[in-house]
Design an enzyme around this catalytic site. Structure first.
Site, mmCIF file in Angstrom:
data_model
loop_
_atom_site.group_PDB
_atom_site.id
_atom_site.type_symbol
_atom_site.label_atom_id
_atom_site.label_comp_id
_atom_site.label_asym_id
_atom_site.label_seq_id
_atom_site.Cartn_x
_atom_site.Cartn_y
_atom_site.Cartn_z
ATOM 1 N N GLN A 34 -5.827 1.181 -0.830
ATOM 2 C CA GLN A 34 -4.797 0.829 -1.814
ATOM 3 C C GLN A 34 -3.438 0.584 -1.138
ATOM 4 O OE1 GLN A 34 -3.035 2.829 -5.839
ATOM 5 N NE2 GLN A 34 -2.722 4.054 -4.009
ATOM 6 N N LYS A 62 -4.517 17.179 6.588
ATOM 7 C CA LYS A 62 -3.238 16.470 6.618
ATOM 8 C C LYS A 62 -2.151 17.355 7.236
ATOM 9 C CE LYS A 62 -3.943 12.394 4.674
ATOM 10 N NZ LYS A 62 -3.630 11.133 5.369
ATOM 11 N N GLU A 121 -0.182 17.351 -0.512
ATOM 12 C CA GLU A 121 -1.206 18.406 -0.508
ATOM 13 C C GLU A 121 -1.004 19.381 0.649
ATOM 14 O OE1 GLU A 121 -3.567 19.289 -2.632
ATOM 15 O OE2 GLU A 121 -3.199 17.669 -4.049
ATOM 16 N N ASP A 123 -13.503 2.805 14.260
ATOM 17 C CA ASP A 123 -13.634 3.938 13.356
ATOM 18 C C ASP A 123 -12.683 5.022 13.853
ATOM 19 O OD1 ASP A 123 -16.164 5.022 11.366
ATOM 20 O OD2 ASP A 123 -14.766 6.491 12.209
ATOM 21 N N TYR A 140 -8.701 18.860 2.401
ATOM 22 C CA TYR A 140 -7.901 17.634 2.565
ATOM 23 C C TYR A 140 -6.480 18.009 2.998
ATOM 24 C CZ TYR A 140 -5.061 13.575 1.254
ATOM 25 O OH TYR A 140 -4.163 12.534 1.266
ATOM 26 N N ARG A 162 -5.987 1.390 -7.364
ATOM 27 C CA ARG A 162 -6.493 2.741 -7.185
ATOM 28 C C ARG A 162 -7.966 2.761 -7.591
ATOM 29 N NH1 ARG A 162 -5.168 7.439 -4.466
ATOM 30 N NH2 ARG A 162 -3.958 8.846 -5.750
ATOM 31 N N SER A 217 0.748 13.908 3.192
ATOM 32 C CA SER A 217 0.490 14.118 1.765
ATOM 33 C C SER A 217 1.167 15.375 1.238
ATOM 34 C CB SER A 217 -1.025 14.255 1.562
ATOM 35 O OG SER A 217 -1.302 14.825 0.309
ATOM 36 N N SER A 253 -9.337 10.161 1.425
ATOM 37 C CA SER A 253 -8.160 10.452 0.603
ATOM 38 C C SER A 253 -8.455 11.259 -0.653
ATOM 39 C CB SER A 253 -7.466 9.139 0.226
ATOM 40 O OG SER A 253 -8.336 8.330 -0.531
HETATM 41 P P1 NAP Z 1 -7.645 4.774 0.232
HETATM 42 O O1 NAP Z 1 -7.463 3.684 -0.776
HETATM 43 O O2 NAP Z 1 -8.686 5.805 0.010
HETATM 44 O O3 NAP Z 1 -7.883 4.073 1.654
HETATM 45 C C1 NAP Z 1 -8.354 4.795 2.751
HETATM 46 C C2 NAP Z 1 -8.533 3.846 3.917
HETATM 47 O O4 NAP Z 1 -9.015 4.597 5.044
HETATM 48 C C3 NAP Z 1 -9.549 2.716 3.665
HETATM 49 O O5 NAP Z 1 -9.056 1.524 4.247
HETATM 50 C C4 NAP Z 1 -10.777 3.197 4.433
HETATM 51 O O6 NAP Z 1 -11.582 2.148 4.912
HETATM 52 C C5 NAP Z 1 -10.112 3.887 5.621
HETATM 53 N N1 NAP Z 1 -11.016 4.816 6.293
HETATM 54 C C6 NAP Z 1 -11.658 5.883 5.768
HETATM 55 N N2 NAP Z 1 -12.424 6.480 6.724
HETATM 56 C C7 NAP Z 1 -12.249 5.766 7.870
HETATM 57 C C8 NAP Z 1 -12.777 5.877 9.187
HETATM 58 N N3 NAP Z 1 -13.628 6.846 9.528
HETATM 59 N N4 NAP Z 1 -12.391 4.966 10.109
HETATM 60 C C9 NAP Z 1 -11.537 3.949 9.776
HETATM 61 N N5 NAP Z 1 -10.993 3.794 8.526
HETATM 62 C C10 NAP Z 1 -11.357 4.702 7.594
HETATM 63 O O7 NAP Z 1 -6.268 5.573 0.430
HETATM 64 P P2 NAP Z 1 -4.787 5.161 -0.045
HETATM 65 O O8 NAP Z 1 -4.604 5.584 -1.446
HETATM 66 O O9 NAP Z 1 -4.532 3.756 0.364
HETATM 67 O O10 NAP Z 1 -3.921 6.142 0.860
HETATM 68 C C11 NAP Z 1 -3.552 5.766 2.186
HETATM 69 C C12 NAP Z 1 -3.266 7.035 2.992
HETATM 70 O O11 NAP Z 1 -2.226 7.774 2.330
HETATM 71 C C13 NAP Z 1 -4.470 7.968 3.132
HETATM 72 O O12 NAP Z 1 -4.442 8.544 4.402
HETATM 73 C C14 NAP Z 1 -4.195 9.030 2.069
HETATM 74 O O13 NAP Z 1 -4.771 10.261 2.435
HETATM 75 C C15 NAP Z 1 -2.676 9.096 2.098
HETATM 76 N N6 NAP Z 1 -2.100 9.538 0.823
HETATM 77 C C16 NAP Z 1 -2.375 8.837 -0.313
HETATM 78 C C17 NAP Z 1 -1.823 9.264 -1.512
HETATM 79 C C18 NAP Z 1 -2.065 8.512 -2.788
HETATM 80 O O14 NAP Z 1 -1.650 8.980 -3.854
HETATM 81 N N7 NAP Z 1 -2.682 7.351 -2.743
HETATM 82 C C19 NAP Z 1 -0.983 10.402 -1.553
HETATM 83 C C20 NAP Z 1 -0.736 11.075 -0.362
HETATM 84 C C21 NAP Z 1 -1.287 10.627 0.834
HETATM 85 P P3 NAP Z 1 -12.908 1.626 4.134
HETATM 86 O O15 NAP Z 1 -12.418 0.467 3.292
HETATM 87 O O16 NAP Z 1 -13.817 1.222 5.225
HETATM 88 O O17 NAP Z 1 -13.429 2.782 3.331
#
Ligand code: NAP
Length: 325
Positions: free
Chosen positions: A12, A154, A128, A55, A150, A184, A126, A81
């Site tokens: 996202q 982090k 969290e 990866d 999680y 999302r 995060s 995430s």
């Molecule tokens: P997301 O939509 O779940 O995207 C996660 C990304 O990580 C995807 O591109 C996924 O690739 C990649 N990924 C997962 N495992 C991997 C691996 N082993 N090797 C390489 N890539 C991998 O998360 P988001 O909402 O965009 O959030 C981005 C970051 O911000 C995350 O680290 C999340 O923990 C952090 N965060 C998010 C929020 C929130 O509210 N959204 C809040 C606090 C922190 P695939 O497409 O291959 O699965």
């Protein structure tokens, strides 16, 4: 031209960050699990973006990407995430969200030693990490005390960023509070709500089943949070809370979503199921983004009601498109 390497570019927030950097004239590279699979999709959307297969659990693939691209900024958004999934896979969560950050930071430090030029590292941390926080709102000095795997993964990454910053790397940790958008996934409660409300409004469903309605979150607009990450790459390295400063309950979110389709008496449509309630949940997450406002010049641009309305409108469009097919 500035060069960025983004992990999590298919996610996202990574997608919004990619768009913003491309628009700002950056050369953008993304680490993805299977570049061949995504190449044509990305080529169509972003002609200038180059994808690299890799990866986060593989040191060799991270080395290939970092040393091959030689970026001026690394944005680490890749990760597992979901808080609830982290209970099912705590070790993998630690490897992907925690240990991989150590590998990336070490590669960034090595590249910087080689080139002698500034290299920014920006970590998507995060809220969290604070768990059941000792203070409300939380800021960069709030004790780190996670309550789920999680958050622990982090927290480890957050501390590592501080360690490398103290050793001289321009490494920032953006402590992101929940941020939402039509991108999302439906496994997250906000999107589950907006999709469910769109379907109820179209007469396709009659109930929306949720866990606790009392949990409070500080919800913001995802593109604003991507913008904060981009700003952090060019600013003084540090920890930055990125949040709106206003918390709403899940009940508020449900009410706003039904309100967006003109349903005020929404209670009959909502069921609560203990299976969706989490034993260890941070009850009152709300962030104080004063430092980000002062140092990064960052401000959230979308209010809560507008955010919910945009997500509901998007899901109404999807329901309409599906029914006309
Ligand atoms: P997301 O939509 O779940 O995207 C996660 C990304 O990580 C995807 O591109 C996924 O690739 C990649 N990924 C997962 N495992 C991997 C691996 N082993 N090797 C390489 N890539 C991998 O998360 P988001 O909402 O965009 O959030 C981005 C970051 O911000 C995350 O680290 C999340 O923990 C952090 N965060 C998010 C929020 C929130 O509210 N959204 C809040 C606090 C922190 P695939 O497409 O291959 O699965």
């Amino acid at each position: 031209m500035k060069t960025a390497l983004i992990t999590g570019i298919t996610g996202q927030t990574g997608g919004y960050l990619c768009e913003q950097l491309v628009d700002a004239g950056w050369e953008v590279h993304g680490l993805v699990r299977d570049a061949d699979d995504l190449e044509s999709d990305f080529r169509g959307r972003f002609p200038g973006v180059t994808l690299h297969s890799g990866d986060l659990t593989s040191e060799a693939s991270l080395r290939n990407a970092v040393m091959g691209v030689r970026p001026g900024a690394i944005f680490n958004l890749g990760g597992l995430s979901s808080v609830s999934s982290s209970w099912k896979a705590p070790v993998l969560t630690g490897q992907v969200n925690g240990m991989a950050v150590g590998m990336l930071l070490e590669l960034a430090a090595e590249l910087r030693r080689e080139t002698g030029e500034r290299l920014s590292f920006v970590q998507a941390s995060s809220a969290e990490i604070f768990g059941v926080a000792s203070q409300v709102p939380q800021n960069e000095d709030t004790p780190v005390r996670p309550v789920n795997p999680y958050g622990a993964s982090k927290a480890y990454a957050h501390h590592l960023v501080g360690v490398y910053r103290r050793a001289g790397l321009s490494a920032s940790s953006c402590i992101l509070y929940n941020h939402e958008s039509p991108r999302r996934p439906e496994s997250f409660v906000t999107r589950k709500i907006t999709r469910g409300v769109a379907r109820i409004s179209a007469g396709l469903d009659s109930t929306l089943t949720l866990g606790s309605l009392d949990v409070k979150r500080d919800w913001g607009w995802a593109p604003d949070y991507a913008r904060a990450l981009a700003l952090a790459a060019e600013a003084e390295a540090g920890d930055y809370v990125i949040a709106t400063g206003t918390a709403h309950t899940v009940r508020d979110f449900v009410s706003a979503a039904f309100g967006a389709v003109g349903i005020t008496d929404w209670e009959p449509f909502v069921e609560q199921d203990p299976a969706f309630m989490r034993a260890q949940d941070a009850p009152n997450q709300v962030g104080d983004a004063s430092r980000a406002r002062e140092v990064l010049g960052w401000e959230p641009s979308v209010e809560f009601d507008e955010l919910v309305r945009r997500m509901v409108d998007h899901d109404l469009e999807l329901v309409r498109a599906a029914s006309s097919n």
